[in-house]
Design an enzyme around this catalytic site. Structure first.
Site, PDB file in Angstrom:
ATOM      1  N   LYS A 111       0.825  -1.213   0.000  1.00  0.00           N
ATOM      2  CA  LYS A 111       0.000   0.000   0.000  1.00  0.00           C
ATOM      3  C   LYS A 111       0.854   1.256   0.000  1.00  0.00           C
ATOM      4  O   LYS A 111       0.545   2.225  -0.695  1.00  0.00           O
ATOM      5  CB  LYS A 111      -0.951   0.007   1.211  1.00  0.00           C
ATOM      6  N   LYS A 195      -6.138 -15.382 -12.912  1.00  0.00           N
ATOM      7  CA  LYS A 195      -7.239 -15.198 -11.983  1.00  0.00           C
ATOM      8  C   LYS A 195      -8.149 -14.032 -12.341  1.00  0.00           C
ATOM      9  O   LYS A 195      -7.689 -12.977 -12.781  1.00  0.00           O
ATOM     10  CB  LYS A 195      -6.635 -14.939 -10.603  1.00  0.00           C
ATOM     11  N   LYS A 198     -10.902  -7.814  -9.833  1.00  0.00           N
ATOM     12  CA  LYS A 198     -11.505  -6.531 -10.153  1.00  0.00           C
ATOM     13  C   LYS A 198     -10.473  -5.581 -10.762  1.00  0.00           C
ATOM     14  O   LYS A 198     -10.722  -4.958 -11.792  1.00  0.00           O
ATOM     15  CB  LYS A 198     -12.074  -5.935  -8.866  1.00  0.00           C
TER      16      LYS A 198
END
Ligand code: TRP
Length: 319
Positions: A111, A195, A198
């Site tokens: 992050k 995979k 989103k």
């Protein structure tokens, strides 16, 4: 009966990969366990959503999980920010969470790299809040994917640390519950890159319109088309077959125009879920009833634990 806690990201737009990889299993768990599913809206503040987005997202996620089959009569479904006991436990746990261990977590490092201008303390202490979410209900099991394993390990550390520090057995040490094995299907993306995700832009959302599903599936592979190509492009075509295995009936697999068939089968599968999502999002009364009941049940459990914790730490009433 074991207690299960799981936090749900509040960004919404569940896709087929989420459904077959996780949500389906959640829904089975509610029949055999004491389950708490909550929408992690405090956690979402690390990226500074606008007030309007925050609210809309929570609503959408709630509607999507309900539409998939989370049953508020079986599971406790609630919104994290409705339970003030969670941030209080978070504050208490923070006193025994160390900078070094928090900085070392991969999710923090990821992050920090993704949002270098917003490396806030909430991001750093994300695993502490997650630990509070889990142990406030004395959870035994936490259904987690690979990406959350380290965060769960931190929760186990904080639970153990509290127990040891005060020489108590207040918190069970929560175990990961993985669905890998029998029914687990890895849902591939439409782009043949592995995979469905989103952020990968290769997903089909449960709420997606039929037109958009058709478009996406038709664009899914770049070769000239359907089944006769599957010798040349095995890895790409295989993705479509894997999708078919979950959404189609066995006798339709491998017949006709593969992509057309797949699109229609996906639409058949998602349509009842999509319409249910649309109905629930509009039904303010139902949503508020679910959220209120969920908050009540979650607070009953959370305040019991927090009272015990306060007493152990030494916060005893003078009055
Ligand atoms: N961190 C989890 C995710 O990103 C969401 C989450 C928050 C969670 N609190 C939790 C998951 C507690 C399990 C238990 O998906």
């Amino acid at each position: 009966m074991p207690t299960v806690v799981s936090g749900i990201r509040s960004t919404g737009n569940l896709h087929l990969g989420n459904y077959f990889g996780a949500v389906k299993n959640f829904i089975e768990m509610q029949n055999e366990h004491n389950t708490y599913f909550f929408i992690a809206d405090f956690h979402s503040l690390t990226t500074h959503p606008t007030p309007a987005d925050l609210h809309i997202n929570v609503k959408q996620v709630m509607a999507e999980y309900l539409a998939c089959g989370i049953d508020p009569d079986k599971a406790t479904i609630f919104v994290q920010s409705d339970v003030p006991e969670i941030p209080e436990l978070y504050l208490l746990l923070n006193m025994n969470a160390y900078l070094g261990e928090l900085e070392r977590t991969t999710s923090f490092k990821d992050k920090a790299r993704q949002q270098p201008d917003n490396v806030n303390a909430g991001l750093l202490t994300y695993p502490v809040l997650m630990a509070a979410d889990i142990i406030i209900h004395k959870a035994n099991l936490v259904p987690v994917g690979k990406d959350q394993e380290q965060n769960l390990e931190m929760a186990r550390t904080f639970a153990r640390r509290f127990n040891r520090m005060y020489n108590v057995e207040t918190f069970p040490i929560p175990r990961p519950y993985t669905f890998e094995g029998k029914d687990m299907v890895k849902i591939p993306g439409l782009d043949g890159s592995g995979k469905m995700g989103k952020s990968e832009g290769n997903a089909i959302a449960l709420a997606e319109s039929p037109e958009s599903i058709r478009k996406k599936v038709m664009r899914a592979v770049t070769d000239t088309g359907p089944t006769e190509d599957n010798q040349q492009k095995p890895e790409v075509i295989k993705n479509l077959f894997t999708l078919m295995e979950v959404v189609s009936t066995p006798d339709t697999v491998a017949h006709g125009d593969l992509k057309k068939q797949l699109a229609e089968d996906i639409i058949t599968f998602t349509t009842p879920i999509r319409t249910s999502i649309e109905d629930i999002v509009k039904d303010e009364e139902y949503l508020s009833k679910v959220a209120r009941n969920g908050a009540e049940k979650a607070r009953a459990s959370a305040s019991k634990t927090l009272q015990e914790v306060r007493e152990i730490i030494g916060f005893r009433k003078f009055y």
